[in-house]
Design a protein around this motif. Structure first.
Motif, PDB file in Angstrom:
ATOM      1  N   PRO A 160      23.515  27.697  52.436  1.00 41.37           N
ATOM      2  CA  PRO A 160      24.309  26.488  52.167  1.00 41.37           C
ATOM      3  C   PRO A 160      25.555  26.803  51.349  1.00 41.37           C
ATOM      4  N   ILE A 161      26.615  26.045  51.577  1.00 45.06           N
ATOM      5  CA  ILE A 161      27.876  26.251  50.869  1.00 45.06           C
ATOM      6  C   ILE A 161      27.857  25.508  49.544  1.00 45.06           C
ATOM      7  N   ASP A 162      28.265  26.199  48.475  1.00 44.68           N
ATOM      8  CA  ASP A 162      28.372  25.590  47.152  1.00 44.68           C
ATOM      9  C   ASP A 162      29.783  25.038  46.990  1.00 44.68           C
ATOM     10  N   ASN A 163      29.887  23.698  47.066  1.00 42.52           N
ATOM     11  CA  ASN A 163      31.206  23.061  46.986  1.00 42.52           C
ATOM     12  C   ASN A 163      31.622  22.749  45.547  1.00 42.52           C
ATOM     13  N   ASN A 164      30.751  23.089  44.583  1.00 45.70           N
ATOM     14  CA  ASN A 164      31.031  22.740  43.186  1.00 45.70           C
ATOM     15  C   ASN A 164      31.814  23.817  42.439  1.00 45.70           C
ATOM     16  N   SER A 165      31.945  24.986  43.035  1.00 48.02           N
ATOM     17  CA  SER A 165      32.668  26.050  42.338  1.00 48.02           C
ATOM     18  C   SER A 165      33.819  26.557  43.208  1.00 48.02           C
ATOM     19  N   SER A 166      34.706  27.312  42.594  1.00 49.45           N
ATOM     20  CA  SER A 166      35.871  27.834  43.306  1.00 49.45           C
ATOM     21  C   SER A 166      35.431  28.766  44.428  1.00 49.45           C
ATOM     22  N   ALA A 167      36.114  28.677  45.565  1.00 49.82           N
ATOM     23  CA  ALA A 167      35.773  29.520  46.714  1.00 49.82           C
ATOM     24  C   ALA A 167      36.467  30.876  46.590  1.00 49.82           C
ATOM     25  N   PRO A 168      35.745  31.958  46.906  1.00 49.98           N
ATOM     26  CA  PRO A 168      36.361  33.280  46.766  1.00 49.98           C
ATOM     27  C   PRO A 168      37.207  33.693  47.968  1.00 49.98           C
ATOM     28  N   VAL A 169      38.288  34.392  47.661  1.00 44.89           N
ATOM     29  CA  VAL A 169      39.124  35.024  48.682  1.00 44.89           C
ATOM     30  C   VAL A 169      39.068  36.522  48.412  1.00 44.89           C
ATOM     31  N   GLN A 217      30.928  32.631  34.746  1.00 42.05           N
ATOM     32  CA  GLN A 217      30.631  32.897  33.338  1.00 42.05           C
ATOM     33  C   GLN A 217      31.725  33.739  32.688  1.00 42.05           C
ATOM     34  N   GLN A 218      32.197  34.735  33.412  1.00 43.61           N
ATOM     35  CA  GLN A 218      33.200  35.619  32.816  1.00 43.61           C
ATOM     36  C   GLN A 218      34.573  34.963  32.732  1.00 43.61           C
ATOM     37  N   PHE A 219      34.900  34.120  33.732  1.00 44.15           N
ATOM     38  CA  PHE A 219      36.276  33.592  33.813  1.00 44.15           C
ATOM     39  C   PHE A 219      36.309  32.066  33.779  1.00 44.15           C
ATOM     40  N   ALA A 220      35.362  31.470  33.053  1.00 42.15           N
ATOM     41  CA  ALA A 220      35.232  30.008  33.045  1.00 42.15           C
ATOM     42  C   ALA A 220      36.546  29.309  32.722  1.00 42.15           C
ATOM     43  N   GLU A 221      37.246  29.788  31.682  1.00 38.62           N
ATOM     44  CA  GLU A 221      38.481  29.118  31.265  1.00 38.62           C
ATOM     45  C   GLU A 221      39.557  29.210  32.344  1.00 38.62           C
ATOM     46  N   LYS A 222      39.631  30.334  33.010  1.00 32.66           N
ATOM     47  CA  LYS A 222      40.678  30.537  34.018  1.00 32.66           C
ATOM     48  C   LYS A 222      40.429  29.735  35.297  1.00 32.66           C
ATOM     49  N   LEU A 223      39.167  29.417  35.568  1.00 37.17           N
ATOM     50  CA  LEU A 223      38.828  28.791  36.849  1.00 37.17           C
ATOM     51  C   LEU A 223      38.810  27.267  36.794  1.00 37.17           C
ATOM     52  N   VAL A 224      39.136  26.707  35.645  1.00 41.91           N
ATOM     53  CA  VAL A 224      39.193  25.243  35.540  1.00 41.91           C
ATOM     54  C   VAL A 224      40.266  24.709  36.495  1.00 41.91           C
ATOM     55  N   ASN A 225      39.877  23.763  37.327  1.00 39.54           N
ATOM     56  CA  ASN A 225      40.791  23.098  38.287  1.00 39.54           C
ATOM     57  C   ASN A 225      41.378  24.052  39.327  1.00 39.54           C
ATOM     58  N   LYS A 226      40.706  25.166  39.590  1.00 37.78           N
ATOM     59  CA  LYS A 226      41.167  26.089  40.628  1.00 37.78           C
ATOM     60  C   LYS A 226      40.304  25.923  41.881  1.00 37.78           C
ATOM     61  N   ARG A 227      40.967  25.755  43.009  1.00 40.89           N
ATOM     62  CA  ARG A 227      40.223  25.635  44.272  1.00 40.89           C
ATOM     63  C   ARG A 227      39.636  26.970  44.696  1.00 40.89           C
TER      64      ARG A 227
END
Length: 532
Positions: free
Chosen positions: A275-284, A359-369
């Motif tokens: 299943p796809i986790d839509n709650n977190s940023s998607a990786p490229v 966990q490592q980049f929580a602050e950087k990933l706020v509001n990032k798609r």
């Protein structure tokens, strides 16, 4: 005998066992000490040392945690932060370095803390602590070298050169500083360090240092367009480096063949229902051979506010290794690891990868798609990534095969890419890599984007726009000005990406067409080169 004397005697005995690699006896002593003296910080620290010698990271962490709770020792706290980082306990590591930042530290402790801050993606704080170390011990060349390395990653190339020059003044035999300084900018007739590098070769250097100097001279002479001299030093450096490597190209080719065999269309059909986790940023995932322009692509993506570049992450392979070991199956070869990896819990693999990154980049990933992970070697795991993270996207960056192989050949890597120091091995690996990427393209279809380096440098506007369309991101023409990016870059391209997009590296291999004939022959036989 007093309780203290008895305890110390047992502790001394345990240390002696550990020194003599009598691990079972050392473990027995640590257990008895912790049972009889649960409030003794030194006993828990000894247990930490025994656990590290035994390869038990969990016990090492918990025992050192107890020791630090009993004794506010900055050296122990620094060690605990390192172990937490190693165990991907990023919240714990961040909390520890935050506590340490407010303490009065020695110069050496400031240096160690700065390294941890750099690893935790806090380069500005790292620079502060390196400068604090210098203020306390201005005669230590290592502080200046470390400061210069972080300044380079930050793009402060003038300051970095100043710091490295100071390190060399304090220690003229600081080979790392000499060679990193050459990498900061293009060497010119008016400004180069060739004479100093040659004088280093006249000293009694280790093989490792000699290799570094040879590569730095090759880079310097290439900058000066003295291509014969450049290749002479490059070839000598590569031969010496290869001489000290225990490496068999056939093993790597076998592994790639195993990957293609195990992770086929049938396998993906059976395991691709996570299943796809839509709650977190998607990786490229930006993948491909090293030195093909992946950092430039990452900088291009970083211009958008919707995607966060995170550099080269080893999170996926680390989580995969942990889950594979938990299956309790024999893993005595790389081929067995491939088979074992195909049986892990893929929903858990995707979830734990996402959690460790968050966990490592929580602050950087706020509001990032999205976020980008540009570790080139992720091309080995495309099938596993596809099964574990269905919404992952891949950007496969390609470059002319000869330019790619030459760029790899002239780069001195640390512990990776052992195939890169001998022309025929490098070309053979490249052929196997291309075959693997053809396999993944058939499996991934629309989730993999093929980006050609030469097209990008020729028309960054058009190619950038097409790439953004693939990721469903909005493109603006000023995004092509990647030299304005403030992204922290820790790869071999840290100096180059501070420049605007240019085509000066296209066809650079042709300066060495005669010398690179062994490489060219293999690529031609594999039908990977355009006809002249």
């Amino acid at each position: 005998m007093s309780q203290f004397s008895l305890k110390q005697q047992r502790l001394n005995q345990g240390v002696e066992y550990l020194k003599n690699k009598q691990l079972q006896q050392a473990i027995a002593v640590s257990r008895s000490l912790n049972h009889d003296y649960p409030d003794c910080a030194n006993s828990w620290y000894f247990t930490n040392q025994v656990a590290l010698a035994s390869g038990n990271l969990n016990v090492a962490l918990t025992s050192l945690d107890k020791a630090c709770a009993l004794n506010n020792n900055p050296n122990w706290q620094l060690q605990l932060a390192k172990l937490a980082l190693q165990g991907q306990q990023y919240a714990k590591a961040k909390k520890l370095v935050q506590q340490l930042s407010s303490q009065t530290l020695s110069a050496n402790q400031d240096n160690q803390l700065a390294l941890l801050l750099s690893q935790l993606d806090s380069p500005k704080l790292a620079i502060q602590h390196y400068q604090s170390a210098i203020n306390k011990d201005a005669s230590n060349h290592q502080h200046y070298y470390s400061l210069g390395a972080v300044q380079r990653h930050q793009g402060d190339l003038v300051d970095a050169e100043r710091s490295l020059t100071k390190a060399i003044e304090l220690n003229p035999l600081d080979v790392d500083a000499h060679c990193l300084r050459v990498d900061l900018r293009k060497q010119t007739k008016q400004g180069n360090y060739i004479e100093q590098l040659h004088s280093l070769l006249g000293r009694s250097l280790s093989a490792k240092d000699t290799v570094q100097v040879q590569f730095a001279l090759a880079k310097s002479y290439e900058d000066l367009q003295q291509y014969g001299q450049a290749f002479k030093h490059l070839d000598e450096g590569c031969q010496l480096r290869r001489k000290h490597l225990n490496y068999d190209i056939n093993q790597d080719i076998k592994i790639i063949d195993s990957i293609k065999e195990v992770f086929d269309a049938n396998w993906l059909q059976q395991h691709g229902s996570t299943p796809i986790d839509n709650n977190s940023s998607a990786p490229v995932f930006i993948i491909g051979m090293p030195r093909v322009g992946s950092t430039m692509v990452d900088q291009l993506l970083a211009m958008s506010q919707q995607i966060q570049p995170l550099g080269e992450l080893n999170h996926f392979s680390s989580v995969l290794s942990q889950l594979s070991r938990q299956l309790k199956k024999p893993i005595n070869s790389a081929e067995q690891f491939v088979r074992c990896a195909s049986e892990v819990d893929f929903a858990q693999l995707g979830q734990r990868y996402s959690q460790s990154v968050q966990q490592q980049f929580a602050e950087k990933l706020v509001n990032k798609r999205m976020f980008s992970d540009k570790l080139p070697l992720n091309y080995l795991y495309v099938g596993l990534i596809k099964a574990a993270i269905p919404n992952a996207k891949f950007i496969h960056v390609q470059r002319d095969p000869m330019d790619t192989c030459y760029a790899v050949y002239k780069t001195l890597f640390q512990q990776v890419y052992p195939f890169s120091y001998e022309q025929t091995e490098l070309a053979q690996y490249y052929v196997a890599y291309r075959q693997l990427m053809q396999h993944w393209q058939q499996l991934c279809g629309d989730s993999m984007y093929q980006l050609q380096y030469e097209d990008l440098v020729a028309d960054p506007q058009q190619q950038g726009k097409a790439l953004y369309q693939f990721l469903q991101l909005q493109w603006h023409d000023n995004y092509a000005n990647i030299e304005n990016s403030s992204t922290h870059v820790t790869t071999a391209s840290a100096s180059q990406v501070r420049q605007s997009i240019h085509n000066k590296s296209v066809n650079k291999w042709r300066h060495y067409q005669q010398q690179l004939q062994p490489m060219q022959n293999i690529l031609q036989q594999a039908d990977l080169l355009d006809s002249e």
